[in-house]
Motif scaffolding. Structure first.
Motif, PDB file in Angstrom:
ATOM      1  N   ASP A 118       0.820  -1.309   0.013  1.00 42.68           N
ATOM      2  CA  ASP A 118       0.044   0.072  -0.033  1.00 42.68           C
ATOM      3  C   ASP A 118       0.864   1.434  -0.082  1.00 42.68           C
ATOM      4  O   ASP A 118       0.503   2.164  -0.966  1.00 42.68           O
ATOM      5  CB  ASP A 118      -0.867  -0.129   1.374  1.00 42.68           C
ATOM      6  N   ARG A 120       3.660   1.003  -0.680  1.00 43.64           N
ATOM      7  CA  ARG A 120       5.071   1.047  -1.976  1.00 43.64           C
ATOM      8  C   ARG A 120       6.353   1.301  -1.526  1.00 43.64           C
ATOM      9  O   ARG A 120       7.068   1.849  -2.002  1.00 43.64           O
ATOM     10  CB  ARG A 120       4.757   1.805  -3.015  1.00 43.64           C
ATOM     11  N   PRO A 229       4.753   0.993  -9.374  1.00 44.66           N
ATOM     12  CA  PRO A 229       3.924  -0.145 -10.146  1.00 44.66           C
ATOM     13  C   PRO A 229       4.565  -0.442 -11.498  1.00 44.66           C
ATOM     14  O   PRO A 229       5.249   0.380 -12.056  1.00 44.66           O
ATOM     15  CB  PRO A 229       2.659   0.746 -10.558  1.00 44.66           C
ATOM     16  N   GLN A 232       2.480  -1.303 -17.550  1.00 45.52           N
ATOM     17  CA  GLN A 232       1.629  -2.151 -18.399  1.00 45.52           C
ATOM     18  C   GLN A 232       2.255  -2.862 -19.467  1.00 45.52           C
ATOM     19  O   GLN A 232       2.416  -3.842 -19.673  1.00 45.52           O
ATOM     20  CB  GLN A 232       0.287  -1.633 -18.657  1.00 45.52           C
TER      21      GLN A 232
END
Lengths: 499, 499
Positions: A118, A120, A229, A232
């Motif tokens: 959370d 990170r 993160p 993608q």
């Protein structure tokens, strides 16, 4: 190969009685693993640079912070120099041992203490390997951004000590930009917390001061890093050029177009051919230069950016622009780049890897100047670098068995670094100063600036016991070295303007 | 209003003879503008905080670096304290003058020296206003990212001294992250360059150390900042919530979704109503909390992100999510937020603005705790903050003319800051420590850490002449203040866990 280091220029080190020190350590820290026999000490005599060698007096391998604390208190009390070392993969001799000091190996502190998906963040012992952080964070869709080429082996403690970079630091920053908090021990054995998990810390920013301080200020016992993160999508473009000059200009054009690639790397023909021969990455061996440009983010965005970068590259005169067709090809493109150093190492018995930074706009001119400096010194230079942020890694090829070649390589290396300073850059991008570039620090900084470094160092370590002879040259050394301080000053090559 | 500052706790300041100093300055720096009459000195007695007032002994207004250099040499030689000041908009009393020292006003150094659109840098004199940088960069499609609410007035030199933030620092970082190089003068009048235009600088990172050091280490004479390309598009979403708690959780959800907004701000009901009443921004006055979430970048990307954020907000229980229909509405939404402090200031005769940071995950709990602390002390607290990075600005409303209210406000403020430290945060996000939070530094740091700050300060300024009594408390002060150091230590409120 063995480059002599003129230790006398940094003042005499304290005299240490090896047997007395060994007995004191065994008596006061009975559970500490200590290496003291010549054959056990040998493996610790160099780092990843391998140009310098010194056999340490003693090597200690602690497992607990209390042992490190006791060791430092003892060394502080007995005036014994201490050099901390992580994985020993450094490229500037920052963790080289001392013949009259203790080498403190932190490799056994290799636990990932906590990953907080959370917030990170990852809380780590200093001996955790760089790649292991991203592997541990992967189940949460996170990773640790700085990725030095040695990431499979190098440790986070060493990364902090050298403020390590990597191919992604153009977009994601150096180690200092991905760091939240450090636990350290001072030479007196005090435990301190630097930084915090919050956005900003009050008081003086000792976290940033400590990062990249190459073991001169204290010993790292815990590191809290930011995690990001995972993008993608990541796509990579490979562009070929018929001149190094055009490739250099294309780099500036990409940045000027407002695109910040995840990585933007350049290799010249010598590096391309060496890497292709070694890795079979699919590089165009006839190109004078290639650029690898990675774009990462969300699908639609990456797709658009790839098209924009392709246009910029074509307008800049690329003879070919290829996008990696799939993930396997993307990784192959990067494998060539990441293995460029060992690949170039196959071209000559020895090579000397430089690490300077320059303003991006100076790239074409500096590359030309490196080529002519190489020709003047009769040595080949391969160029591999983080082009996006102006961090160059010229690799000077030589044969130490040929009389005079080592000295010529050293002279050429020094001239290349001075050239970086002249154009407004610096003598290191990510490898640090260590022992290797200590003379060039006299070029980069004036005596007032060096005095301030010494004063700040003394605030942490008044006796100068932590990693003496690295990072900050004495004024005596600079006088002996006879360096002209050229930062913002006059230029030895009048034809070169400050860009 | 006049909060007493217990100066004796930071040690006696040198005795300075005003007339003798004035004559020496006039004799040695004849072209230096000096203010010395009581009525001329009055305007300089406070900063943007206005809770503290001291009339300076002398104010000097130099125009050239050589004048500043001569001033510092004279003050250094005669043991005279010096406080440097930019625009005087600070919120923690960092540039408050001394009754027995010189106030060095740098406001006349207001020239933009050079904008380099290729390198994306701006070289500035320290008195250049924050907003003026972006205005000068606009013709090149560039801007300077950090944007404190005072950006129309505050100067870049002050921004560096306080490591200023703003609504965009979640995505673009604080001042330190947007800085390349500083020219400074030491107290001895030496001119030094810290940092470089390159990615990384060798040696110790004195640039980061200097940033946020609140005038304790030297005087800034030139600043080189990074410029960023202006985003193609910026959209803002306004989400309403029926509880502060839900809004707090939504913040964490947005970040957890892998989105990094250009700005992510939160206001509670008291702040919403005050801002709406003042600015008519179109805020929902019945909401318990609102979030403003700005997304910036390229068109397609921003469109997609807006949809994703809308989904996250709705899942988190937003009662309404509105996207600003056009640029005018977007600016109106922000005008409400940027004017929240003066708006809240209309609700009560006085207010006390706090500036603490906490881990994002602690937001809901900390907001609840602030509400109950406010009730306990009989004071209203409005909450306005940079929610994305956990930087809170509780505004304590009070009336200094009511006996005891000022003291209650101070006590409550201190408790709120201690609460921030307890949950793993810090006592300042972007306003600095200055004079205001010097006692809370005793809570944040232990004596070893404070001693290290003092030692580093002494490396720059051994006599302690630069901005004495700010930023770093003496150990004597901490002992008098009787603070419990709680960083990572025991918790006075056992029900509160360290998040």
């Amino acid at each position: 190969m063995n480059i002599l280091y003129d230790e006398h220029l940094d003042g005499p080190l304290p005299k240490v009685d090896k047997q007395a020190l060994l007995q004191a350590l065994q008596a006061q820290i009975p559970d500490l693993d200590i290496l003291h026999r010549e054959e056990d000490l040998k493996p610790y005599e160099c780092d990843g640079l391998s140009a310098y060698r010194t056999t340490p007096m003693l090597v200690v391998l602690p497992r607990r912070v209390e042992q490190v604390q006791a060791l430092l208190k003892l060394c502080h009390g007995q005036n014994v120099p201490v050099v901390a070392r992580g994985a020993g993969t450094g490229l500037s001799g920052g963790a080289l041992p001392l013949a009259s000091g203790v080498l403190l190996v932190m490799a056994r502190f290799n636990q990932i203490l906590h990953i907080d998906p959370d917030a990170r963040t990852a809380r780590l012992q200093p001996g955790v390997r760089n790649l292991a952080i991203s592997q541990a964070a992967a189940p949460f869709g996170l990773y640790y951004a700085p990725d030095p080429s040695s990431q499979i082996a190098c440790s986070i403690g060493g990364n902090v000590a050298e403020n390590a970079g990597g191919v992604h630091c153009l977009k994601y920053g150096l180690t200092v930009h991905n760091l939240l908090q450090l636990e350290i021990l001072t030479i007196e054995g005090e435990r301190l917390t630097l930084g915090s998990e919050a956005l900003d810390s009050p008081g003086l920013d000792l976290l940033a001061l400590f990062t990249g301080s190459e073991g001169l200020l204290g010993v790292i016992t815990e590191v809290t890093v930011k995690l990001l993160p995972r993008p993608q999508v990541a796509k990579v473009l490979l562009a070929s050029f018929d001149s190094v000059d055009k490739a250099g200009r294309a780099v500036a054009d990409i940045i000027a177009a407002g695109i910040i690639p995840g990585g933007l790397e350049m290799m010249d023909n010598l590096a391309i051919r060496a890497a292709e021969d070694f890795i079979h990455a699919g590089y165009p061996v006839d190109a004078e230069a290639i650029l690898l440009c990675e774009l990462d983010g969300v699908e639609a965005d990456v797709h658009d950016d790839c098209e924009r970068v392709r246009q910029v590259l074509e307008q800049a005169g690329a003879t070919e622009v290829r996008q990696a067709r799939d993930e396997a090809e993307r990784l192959r493109f990067w494998a060539g780049r990441k293995n460029a150093f060992p690949a170039v190492g196959r071209l000559a018995p020895d090579y000397y890897c430089m690490d300077g930074t320059i303003p991006r706009r100076a790239l074409p001119e500096v590359l030309q100047r490196i080529a002519s400096l190489g020709a003047e010194h009769g040595l080949r230079v391969a160029n591999v670098f983080h082009a996006g942020d102006g961090n160059m890694h010229p690799l000077i090829l030589f044969d130490a068995n040929q009389p005079g070649e080592l000295e010529r390589a050293e002279t050429l290396g020094g001239k290349i670094l001075e050239l970086c300073v002249q154009v407004g850059g610096s003598i290191t991008g990510e490898h640090g100063v260590g022992r290797e570039k200590i003379n060039q620090m006299c070029t980069q900084f004036n005596s007032d600036e060096l005095n301030l470094f010494h004063a700040v160092k003394a605030a942490f370590d008044p006796q100068g016991l932590l990693n003496p002879g690295k990072n900050i040259p004495t004024l005596h050394r600079c006088a002996e070295f006879g360096a002209m301080h050229i930062h913002g000053g006059q230029l030895p090559f009048p034809e070169l303007e400050r860009f």
